[in-house]
Design a protein around this motif. Structure first.
Motif, PDB file in Angstrom:
ATOM      1  N   HIS A   1      38.694 111.922 149.419  1.00  0.00           N
ATOM      2  CA  HIS A   1      38.030 113.196 149.761  1.00  0.00           C
ATOM      3  C   HIS A   1      38.882 113.984 150.749  1.00  0.00           C
ATOM      4  CE1 HIS A   1      34.668 115.972 150.280  1.00  0.00           C
ATOM      5  NE2 HIS A   1      34.923 115.927 151.584  1.00  0.00           N
ATOM      6  N   PHE A   2      39.413 113.286 151.745  1.00  0.00           N
ATOM      7  CA  PHE A   2      40.258 113.944 152.751  1.00  0.00           C
ATOM      8  C   PHE A   2      41.465 114.607 152.086  1.00  0.00           C
ATOM      9  CE2 PHE A   2      43.395 114.365 156.045  1.00  0.00           C
ATOM     10  CZ  PHE A   2      42.676 114.609 157.203  1.00  0.00           C
ATOM     11  N   ALA A   3      42.057 113.904 151.129  1.00  0.00           N
ATOM     12  CA  ALA A   3      43.279 114.401 150.483  1.00  0.00           C
ATOM     13  C   ALA A   3      42.998 115.501 149.465  1.00  0.00           C
ATOM     14  CB  ALA A   3      44.011 113.247 149.807  1.00  0.00           C
TER      15      ALA A   3
ATOM     16  N   VAL B   1      37.214 129.290 156.570  1.00  0.00           N
ATOM     17  CA  VAL B   1      36.841 128.567 157.792  1.00  0.00           C
ATOM     18  C   VAL B   1      35.502 127.841 157.638  1.00  0.00           C
ATOM     19  CG1 VAL B   1      36.262 128.840 160.235  1.00  0.00           C
ATOM     20  CG2 VAL B   1      38.192 130.105 159.273  1.00  0.00           C
ATOM     21  N   SER B   2      34.579 128.424 156.892  1.00  0.00           N
ATOM     22  CA  SER B   2      33.268 127.784 156.711  1.00  0.00           C
ATOM     23  C   SER B   2      33.380 126.446 155.977  1.00  0.00           C
ATOM     24  CB  SER B   2      32.304 128.717 155.971  1.00  0.00           C
ATOM     25  OG  SER B   2      32.782 129.003 154.675  1.00  0.00           O
ATOM     26  N   ASP B   3      34.424 126.299 155.163  1.00  0.00           N
ATOM     27  CA  ASP B   3      34.645 125.034 154.458  1.00  0.00           C
ATOM     28  C   ASP B   3      34.962 123.891 155.420  1.00  0.00           C
ATOM     29  OD1 ASP B   3      34.231 126.127 151.955  1.00  0.00           O
ATOM     30  OD2 ASP B   3      36.352 126.503 151.575  1.00  0.00           O
ATOM     31  N   LEU B   4      35.513 124.232 156.580  1.00  0.00           N
ATOM     32  CA  LEU B   4      35.920 123.199 157.537  1.00  0.00           C
ATOM     33  C   LEU B   4      34.733 122.383 158.029  1.00  0.00           C
ATOM     34  CD1 LEU B   4      38.522 125.272 159.572  1.00  0.00           C
ATOM     35  CD2 LEU B   4      39.028 123.245 158.189  1.00  0.00           C
ATOM     36  N   LYS B   5      33.596 123.042 158.242  1.00  0.00           N
ATOM     37  CA  LYS B   5      32.387 122.335 158.697  1.00  0.00           C
ATOM     38  C   LYS B   5      31.903 121.381 157.611  1.00  0.00           C
ATOM     39  CE  LYS B   5      28.784 121.956 161.594  1.00  0.00           C
ATOM     40  NZ  LYS B   5      28.017 120.890 160.971  1.00  0.00           N
ATOM     41  N   VAL B   6      31.913 121.828 156.368  1.00  0.00           N
ATOM     42  CA  VAL B   6      31.502 120.980 155.245  1.00  0.00           C
ATOM     43  C   VAL B   6      32.437 119.770 155.140  1.00  0.00           C
ATOM     44  CG1 VAL B   6      31.145 120.882 152.741  1.00  0.00           C
ATOM     45  CG2 VAL B   6      30.570 122.971 154.007  1.00  0.00           C
ATOM     46  N   PHE B   7      33.727 120.037 155.244  1.00  0.00           N
ATOM     47  CA  PHE B   7      34.761 118.994 155.173  1.00  0.00           C
ATOM     48  C   PHE B   7      34.567 117.966 156.288  1.00  0.00           C
ATOM     49  CE2 PHE B   7      39.298 117.941 156.463  1.00  0.00           C
ATOM     50  CZ  PHE B   7      39.503 116.997 155.462  1.00  0.00           C
TER      51      PHE B   7
ATOM     52  N   LEU C   1      39.510 104.778 158.782  1.00  0.00           N
ATOM     53  CA  LEU C   1      38.492 105.785 158.462  1.00  0.00           C
ATOM     54  C   LEU C   1      38.130 106.607 159.684  1.00  0.00           C
ATOM     55  CD1 LEU C   1      36.827 106.905 156.177  1.00  0.00           C
ATOM     56  CD2 LEU C   1      35.108 105.154 156.599  1.00  0.00           C
ATOM     57  N   ASP C   2      38.047 105.960 160.844  1.00  0.00           N
ATOM     58  CA  ASP C   2      37.792 106.693 162.087  1.00  0.00           C
ATOM     59  C   ASP C   2      38.884 107.727 162.338  1.00  0.00           C
ATOM     60  OD1 ASP C   2      35.491 105.261 162.564  1.00  0.00           O
ATOM     61  OD2 ASP C   2      36.360 103.968 164.112  1.00  0.00           O
ATOM     62  N   GLY C   3      40.121 107.343 162.058  1.00  0.00           N
ATOM     63  CA  GLY C   3      41.240 108.262 162.252  1.00  0.00           C
ATOM     64  C   GLY C   3      41.155 109.468 161.333  1.00  0.00           C
ATOM     65  N   LEU C   4      40.770 109.236 160.088  1.00  0.00           N
ATOM     66  CA  LEU C   4      40.613 110.338 159.132  1.00  0.00           C
ATOM     67  C   LEU C   4      39.499 111.284 159.579  1.00  0.00           C
ATOM     68  CD1 LEU C   4      40.969 108.361 155.791  1.00  0.00           C
ATOM     69  CD2 LEU C   4      42.515 110.164 156.585  1.00  0.00           C
ATOM     70  N   GLU C   5      38.381 110.705 160.027  1.00  0.00           N
ATOM     71  CA  GLU C   5      37.258 111.535 160.484  1.00  0.00           C
ATOM     72  C   GLU C   5      37.656 112.361 161.703  1.00  0.00           C
ATOM     73  OE1 GLU C   5      34.148 112.880 162.894  1.00  0.00           O
ATOM     74  OE2 GLU C   5      35.210 111.061 163.469  1.00  0.00           O
ATOM     75  N   HIS C   6      38.387 111.748 162.622  1.00  0.00           N
ATOM     76  CA  HIS C   6      38.815 112.467 163.828  1.00  0.00           C
ATOM     77  C   HIS C   6      39.771 113.611 163.472  1.00  0.00           C
ATOM     78  CE1 HIS C   6      39.879 113.266 167.950  1.00  0.00           C
ATOM     79  NE2 HIS C   6      41.149 113.001 167.724  1.00  0.00           N
ATOM     80  N   THR C   7      40.663 113.365 162.531  1.00  0.00           N
ATOM     81  CA  THR C   7      41.608 114.410 162.124  1.00  0.00           C
ATOM     82  C   THR C   7      40.883 115.559 161.429  1.00  0.00           C
ATOM     83  OG1 THR C   7      43.330 112.726 161.872  1.00  0.00           O
ATOM     84  CG2 THR C   7      43.761 114.877 160.888  1.00  0.00           C
ATOM     85  N   ALA C   8      39.882 115.238 160.616  1.00  0.00           N
ATOM     86  CA  ALA C   8      39.074 116.287 159.985  1.00  0.00           C
ATOM     87  C   ALA C   8      38.390 117.142 161.050  1.00  0.00           C
ATOM     88  CB  ALA C   8      38.035 115.661 159.053  1.00  0.00           C
TER      89      ALA C   8
END
Length: 206
Positions: free
Chosen positions: A27-29, A36-42, A88-95
């Motif tokens: 999903h991240f990739a 910008v509104s997509d960022l919150k969904v992501f 997974l924590d790292g991916l969430e933090h980067t998002a």
């Protein structure tokens, strides 16, 4: 001893963690940011993957506390679960950083990082499946691929930061992008930690 079958509760839990990690990395990739509104969904979706992963880890800890005998050493089961959770924590933090800094256009270096991390998650999932099936010899191959991908990410980080200080003039942007590059490289390090844990398990149980 290694896992007797995929029906083993610890094997199932580790598989759940690895599959959730792979889905999160995919999903991240693959998520396309258009505005910008997509960022919150992501960011919110990555938080869902992270919460789900945490629940699996908590289940592992609960089962370890209740189990009299485990198929492989307790600390190895826990280390594998925790190291996958770190990815997974790292991916969430980067998002969350993408949302915080309102970055919707990932540059070529970010894309290269993410492709490598996505591939690492795929190798991790396959390795955990092999572990549950007692295919210990096959795990080594996945671990090597993960370590190779981590080395690729080391190179990407050097290139990305060199390019950033060469072409970017906005000091705030430099700080933001540098932090994201460093976070992505750290995720690759977490993937390597998973590979190291898998190799330790193979060495103890071969």
């Amino acid at each position: 001893m290694a896992f007797k079958s995929k029906k083993d509760k610890f094997a199932n839990l580790l598989i759940n963690i690895s599959q959730n990690l792979k889905e999160g990395a995919d999903h991240f990739a693959d998520y396309k940011l258009k505005n910008v509104s997509d960022l919150k969904v992501f960011s919110d979706k990555m938080k869902e993957f992270e919460h789900k992963g945490d629940s699996f880890v908590h289940e592992v800890i609960k089962e370890l506390n209740n189990a009299f005998i485990t198929p492989i050493e307790r600390e190895d089961i826990l280390a594998l679960a925790m190291s996958m959770d770190d990815v997974l924590d790292g991916l969430e933090h980067t998002a969350a950083l993408f949302e915080m800094y309102s970055i919707i256009n990932a540059d070529e270096y970010m894309l290269k990082f993410v492709d490598a991390i996505k591939e690492c998650a795929f190798e991790i999932e396959r390795a955990v499946d092999d572990l549950s099936s007692k295919k210990l010899k096959d795990i080594r191959e996945h671990a090597i691929k993960i370590k190779d991908l981590e080395s690729v990410c080391d190179g990407i980080q050097r290139q990305s930061i060199k390019n950033l200080f060469t072409v970017e003039k906005d000091p705030i942007r430099i700080i933001q992008y540098k932090e994201i590059y460093e976070n992505l490289e750290e995720i690759a390090d977490y993937c390597q930690a998973v590979a190291n844990t898998l190799e330790t398990i193979v060495m103890k149980n071969a």
